[in-house]
Write an enzyme that holds these catalytic residues in place. Sequence first.
Site, PDB file in Angstrom:
ATOM      1  NE  ARG A  70      -3.746   0.820   2.262  1.00 28.98           N
ATOM      2  CZ  ARG A  70      -4.773   1.025   2.900  1.00 28.98           C
ATOM      3  NH1 ARG A  70      -5.102   1.888   3.830  1.00 28.98           N
ATOM      4  NH2 ARG A  70      -6.017   0.245   2.357  1.00 28.98           N
TER       5      ARG A  70
ATOM      6  CB  CYS B 110     -13.857   2.017   0.727  1.00 32.37           C
ATOM      7  SG  CYS B 110     -13.403   3.687   0.686  1.00 32.37           S
TER       8      CYS B 110
HETATM    9  N1  NVA Z   1      -9.616   7.564  -1.136  1.00 29.63           N
HETATM   10  C1  NVA Z   1      -9.352   7.048   0.171  1.00 29.63           C
HETATM   11  C2  NVA Z   1      -9.645   5.375   0.299  1.00 29.63           C
HETATM   12  C3  NVA Z   1      -9.548   4.895   1.714  1.00 29.63           C
HETATM   13  C4  NVA Z   1      -9.703   3.361   1.587  1.00 29.63           C
HETATM   14  C5  NVA Z   1      -7.976   7.307   0.531  1.00 29.63           C
HETATM   15  O1  NVA Z   1      -7.105   6.765  -0.404  1.00 29.63           O
HETATM   16  O2  NVA Z   1      -7.486   7.696   1.370  1.00 29.63           O
HETATM   17  N1   CP Z   2     -11.130   0.561   3.021  1.00 31.81           N
HETATM   18  C1   CP Z   2      -9.834   0.398   3.317  1.00 31.81           C
HETATM   19  O1   CP Z   2      -9.111   0.377   2.677  1.00 31.81           O
HETATM   20  O2   CP Z   2      -9.545   0.693   4.654  1.00 31.81           O
HETATM   21  P1   CP Z   2      -8.380   0.854   5.352  1.00 31.81           P
HETATM   22  O3   CP Z   2      -7.647   2.102   4.900  1.00 31.81           O
HETATM   23  O4   CP Z   2      -8.421   0.631   6.916  1.00 31.81           O
HETATM   24  O5   CP Z   2      -7.279  -0.341   5.118  1.00 31.81           O
END
Ligand code: NVA
Ligand code: CP
Length: 337
Positions: A115, A279
Amino acid sequence: MNDNGFALPEALRGRHFLTLLDYSPEEIHALLDAAARFKALKRAGEPHRYLTGKNIVLLFEKTSTRTRCAFEVAGMDLGMGVTYLDPGSSQMGKKESIADTARVLGRMYDGIEYRGFGQERVEELARYAGVPVWNGLTDQFHPTQMLADLLTVEEKLGRLKGVRFTYMGDARNNMGNSLMVACAKMGLHFTACAPTELFPAPELVEKARAFAAESGGSVTLTEDVEAGTRDADVLYTDVWVSMGEPEAVWEKRIALLRPYQINAAAMANAAPGAIFMHCLPSFHDTKTETGAKIAEKYGITEMEVTDEVFESERSVVFDEAENRMHTIKAVLYATLR
Ligand code: NVA
Ligand code: CP
């Protein structure tokens, strides 16, 4: 080959999972079916340690609750060893390049979750790792979230094809991009309901429209909240400012996106029985540091969704969150078995 009763396509073995752009609708369906099967096994308390002896590493350059926990539990349920590297505790970026990190981790682990920031970073990791790399969110895409969202729609509405799916908010962030691609591939009617300056990039819209032409779905972009929410089966939203964006963008984003909040009026305009999805994490009250700060500074106590909608019976957000784990398990198994 023994597949423990799963009928997964051979082409998924050893594959990276970086964006749904690379996956066919058949492959996505197969992953959803596998996830449903894993969910049933978990519910029945039947062990499924099919990947005993393997090890995976989770490399996070941004924070997480769901994605990290879903990968950890899925990996452990499958019998694997799991290492978590938090933002800040590995050498990657500061003292070691992505390519070098990939080659080191690839020598020790059977797969790598990443990530972080640009999509090019996860792609570079995948190029050098020599083992499957799974994208746990980049600035552009969040493909594991898509599987959880599709599974949830299928469970709640009984189908994917023909579902009218409206995404409200920042339609050019990782969620807007990914949902457009996922819906277009699977035959849903996708609407991005957002101010024009937050529409997804034209090249991606073009790709999504080509997928929709194949699947019988469609892709619509509109600024009009009334038209965008009318008769929708799913209303979906995400935070107005994403991880990695500077705090300075809040003011402008709030001004732009306030009309696109999912509230009782939006739900009332949607189809009877419409569901609300997100999400997560979500700013639906002031019980978070950021929520409280925004309330103090801008005088708004709910952002992308009202607390009323978030807590309503239409809201399926926690089923959706649970499905992260079952769907990620399907990806781990399909690529590592
Ligand atoms: N658009 C958000 C999604 C989090 C799961 C972010 O990138 O912070
Ligand atoms: N929806 C999602 O990706 O949540 P986290 O940022 O908690 O992993």
